[in-house]
Motif scaffolding. Structure first.
Motif, PDB file in Angstrom:
ATOM      1  N   GLY A 142       0.955   4.035  -2.841  1.00  0.00           N
ATOM      2  CA  GLY A 142       0.741   5.419  -2.436  1.00  0.00           C
ATOM      3  C   GLY A 142       1.851   6.337  -2.891  1.00  0.00           C
ATOM      4  O   GLY A 142       1.596   7.485  -3.309  1.00  0.00           O
ATOM      5  N   THR A 143       3.088   5.842  -2.837  1.00  0.00           N
ATOM      6  CA  THR A 143       4.227   6.645  -3.286  1.00  0.00           C
ATOM      7  C   THR A 143       4.130   6.945  -4.778  1.00  0.00           C
ATOM      8  O   THR A 143       4.331   8.088  -5.218  1.00  0.00           O
ATOM      9  N   ALA A 147       1.431   6.895  -6.623  1.00  0.00           N
ATOM     10  CA  ALA A 147       0.283   7.783  -6.844  1.00  0.00           C
ATOM     11  C   ALA A 147       0.630   9.231  -6.482  1.00  0.00           C
ATOM     12  O   ALA A 147       0.247  10.168  -7.199  1.00  0.00           O
ATOM     13  N   ALA A 148       1.366   9.411  -5.390  1.00  0.00           N
ATOM     14  CA  ALA A 148       1.756  10.761  -4.971  1.00  0.00           C
ATOM     15  C   ALA A 148       2.661  11.427  -6.001  1.00  0.00           C
ATOM     16  O   ALA A 148       2.526  12.621  -6.299  1.00  0.00           O
ATOM     17  N   MET A 207       0.827  -1.198   0.000  1.00  0.00           N
ATOM     18  CA  MET A 207       0.000   0.000   0.000  1.00  0.00           C
ATOM     19  C   MET A 207       0.863   1.252   0.000  1.00  0.00           C
ATOM     20  O   MET A 207       0.546   2.244  -0.663  1.00  0.00           O
ATOM     21  N   ILE A 208       1.964   1.210   0.751  1.00  0.00           N
ATOM     22  CA  ILE A 208       2.876   2.362   0.786  1.00  0.00           C
ATOM     23  C   ILE A 208       3.502   2.575  -0.588  1.00  0.00           C
ATOM     24  O   ILE A 208       3.632   3.713  -1.058  1.00  0.00           O
TER      25      ILE A 208
END
Length: 282
Positions: free
Chosen positions: A39-40, A42-43, A35-36
């Protein structure tokens, strides 16, 4: 009535148990680390879009995600400078994998033998230690002079770039083998050949596969540099040629393709490592 209710509740228990098991499997698949990672990525994509949308950086330096996607579609269907995108990728991968395969075939046996036999090591060490610190492009000119600007010089360059990390790692891996294992094998009557294939080689496999990941990354970076110096096809040449015409969108397409293919190739080695060397790190 109560009996019927009891039967109904008993019938629901297996379904609830199955649902709970499925939920646990889903939770195991969706690990926090994954998930991290998502998320990275996506960010980064959101930040990229915001910076380009607000015009904080010149489009000449940082094209928008839409511009990069449009350039990718354009190259995918129309090709670039007479060659399709798949031809550029295929040419680069052929050069890389052929040289990498040759390095594996030659470096692993020589590295293991050098670690096992000090005389072989003494004969090869001066050669390896001399050229290993040299930047690959430093002697690429000599390879071009001898083999021409065709694929032969590039394959030779990539072979030399990948050879040294694999060889050195194999020599080091043999030195780390527990001598108690070797002595135990000899005690029960194992020959030198049996000790090599049944004790030393399995003990060295984790380090060998790790060295393959390092050698692959070194060879890939060398490939891109070589294609930028002397080539007419390939991802590296595509990026260099696009930069000459200030097509930063195409440059980004090439960089992203190189990054993705590099990740996929590295992932293949990791899968092989987990499959055949499950004891690594344990």
């Amino acid at each position: 009535m109560k009996k019927a209710d009891t039967l109904t509740s008993d019938a629901l228990i297996p379904e609830q148990s199955t649902s709970a098991t499925a939920a646990k499997k889903i939770r195991k698949r969706i690990q926090p680390e994954k998930m991290i990672t998502v998320g990275t990525v996506a960010a980064i994509m959101v930040l990229w879009y915001v910076v380009t949308a607000l015009g904080l950086v010149s489009p000449m330096l940082l094209p928008s995600p839409l511009a990069v996607w449009t350039a990718f579609v354009e190259i995918l269907f129309n090709g670039y400078k007479g060659y399709s995108l798949l031809q550029h990728i295929g040419t680069s991968l052929w050069r890389l994998l052929s040289a990498f395969g040759l390095a594996i075939i030659v470096a692993i046996p020589l590295g293991l033998l050098s670690g096992y036999n000090t005389k072989i090591k003494a004969a090869l060490d001066p050669i390896i230690n001399f050229y290993r610190p040299l930047p690959p492009l430093a002697y690429y000119t000599l390879l071009v002079m001898g083999l021409g600007i065709a694929d032969a010089s590039k394959v030779a360059l990539l072979f030399l770039a990948a050879f040294a990390p694999i060889y050195v790692s194999c020599v080091s891996a043999v030195a780390k083998v527990n001598t108690d294992f070797i002595n135990s094998a000899k005690t029960v009557g194992a020959s030198q050949t049996q000790v090599f294939f049944h004790v030393i080689l399995p003990s060295c496999l984790p380090d060998i596969l790790t060295s393959l990941r390092t050698a692959l990354s070194v060879a890939y970076t060398t490939l891109v540099s070589a294609e930028m110096v002397a080539a007419m096809t390939g991802i590296g040449w595509l990026v260099l040629d696009a930069s000459n015409y200030l097509r930063s969108d195409i440059v980004f397409v090439g960089i992203i393709i190189m990054g993705i293919t590099g990740i996929l190739l590295d992932k293949i080695i990791v899968i092989v490592q987990n499959k055949f060397v499950p004891w690594a790190g344990k």
